[in-house]
Design an enzyme around this catalytic site. Structure first.
Site, PDB file in Angstrom:
ATOM      1  N   ARG A  50     -26.814   4.976   1.273  1.00 41.17           N
ATOM      2  CA  ARG A  50     -26.672   4.645   2.661  1.00 41.17           C
ATOM      3  C   ARG A  50     -27.224   3.485   3.272  1.00 41.17           C
ATOM      4  O   ARG A  50     -27.263   2.724   3.948  1.00 41.17           O
ATOM      5  CB  ARG A  50     -25.979   4.994   3.184  1.00 41.17           C
ATOM      6  CG  ARG A  50     -24.999   5.103   4.133  1.00 41.17           C
ATOM      7  CD  ARG A  50     -23.939   4.072   4.844  1.00 41.17           C
ATOM      8  NE  ARG A  50     -23.437   3.368   5.951  1.00 41.17           N
ATOM      9  CZ  ARG A  50     -24.620   2.315   6.287  1.00 41.17           C
ATOM     10  NH1 ARG A  50     -25.485   1.448   5.727  1.00 41.17           N
ATOM     11  NH2 ARG A  50     -23.898   1.408   7.418  1.00 41.17           N
ATOM     12  N   PRO A  65     -27.216   7.799  11.759  1.00 41.05           N
ATOM     13  CA  PRO A  65     -27.180   7.658   9.274  1.00 41.05           C
ATOM     14  C   PRO A  65     -25.881   8.199   8.706  1.00 41.05           C
ATOM     15  O   PRO A  65     -25.456   9.763   9.432  1.00 41.05           O
ATOM     16  CB  PRO A  65     -28.196   8.607   9.263  1.00 41.05           C
ATOM     17  CG  PRO A  65     -28.861   9.192  10.302  1.00 41.05           C
ATOM     18  CD  PRO A  65     -27.919   8.400  11.874  1.00 41.05           C
ATOM     19  N   HIS A  66     -24.859   8.020   8.099  1.00 38.31           N
ATOM     20  CA  HIS A  66     -24.092   8.721   7.457  1.00 38.31           C
ATOM     21  C   HIS A  66     -23.851   8.475   5.646  1.00 38.31           C
ATOM     22  O   HIS A  66     -24.407   7.296   5.298  1.00 38.31           O
ATOM     23  CB  HIS A  66     -22.844   8.453   8.327  1.00 38.31           C
ATOM     24  CG  HIS A  66     -22.639   6.670   8.123  1.00 38.31           C
ATOM     25  ND1 HIS A  66     -23.165   5.624   8.703  1.00 38.31           N
ATOM     26  CD2 HIS A  66     -21.677   6.123   7.492  1.00 38.31           C
ATOM     27  CE1 HIS A  66     -22.804   4.801   8.783  1.00 38.31           C
ATOM     28  NE2 HIS A  66     -21.756   4.922   7.909  1.00 38.31           N
ATOM     29  N   ALA A  67     -22.950   9.780   5.094  1.00 40.80           N
ATOM     30  CA  ALA A  67     -23.160   9.055   3.499  1.00 40.80           C
ATOM     31  C   ALA A  67     -21.595  10.656   3.377  1.00 40.80           C
ATOM     32  O   ALA A  67     -21.703  11.083   4.123  1.00 40.80           O
ATOM     33  CB  ALA A  67     -24.348   9.784   3.488  1.00 40.80           C
TER      34      ALA A  67
END
Length: 153
Positions: A50, A65-67
């Site tokens: 990501r 942060p993300h996924a």
């Protein structure tokens, strides 16, 4: 949606010796395993993939942060407070010391975006940033994060 529903107390940590974004993602993988039972390697890979699309450092020392992951059934959060800020390729080029990571199901649409918006709104508040930076106690950090939205709602 409330932060208390997506952030477990055991997913809140203060790190004293994180030296890079890559190391941070590995730490997040370990936390995701401990708090939510996810495979740490899958979490690290998803976050790195990501991040390769564009940095998630949003400015003012904050990164989100993300996924999306196949094993995730609902949005899950992790919060890290770094004692020493790290470079995160943030939009304002400032180092990052407050990180709120989100993991969502692969097919999560609106739910993932609502969680991201909630976290962004919460951490954008300068008073919230000051409180998070002033406290190292994990229970206190969790309470600050989860009660902020409850009071605003």
């Amino acid at each position: 949606m409330e932060l208390s529903k997506i952030l477990k107390p055991e997913a809140v940590k203060t790190l004293t010796s994180c030296t890079s974004k890559k190391r941070l993602f590995h730490d997040l993988g370990d936390i995701a395993e401990t708090a939510y039972g996810f495979h740490p390697g899958d979490v690290v890979d998803a976050l790195i993939n990501r991040e390769s699309l564009g940095p998630t450092g949003v400015g003012h020392g904050i990164a989100l942060p993300h996924a999306r992951l196949a094993d995730v059934t609902g949005v899950c959060g992790m919060f890290l407070r770094l004692e020493k800020p790290i470079d995160f390729d943030a939009v304002d080029r400032q180092p990052v010391d407050l990180i709120f990571a989100l993991l969502a199901p692969e097919n999560a649409g609106v739910e993932h975006l609502k969680a991201l918006a909630l976290v962004s709104r919460t951490l954008r508040d300068p008073d919230m940033q000051a409180k998070l930076r002033a406290n190292a106690d994990l229970a206190t950090l969790h309470t600050i994060l989860t009660e902020a939205h409850a009071q605003a709602a």
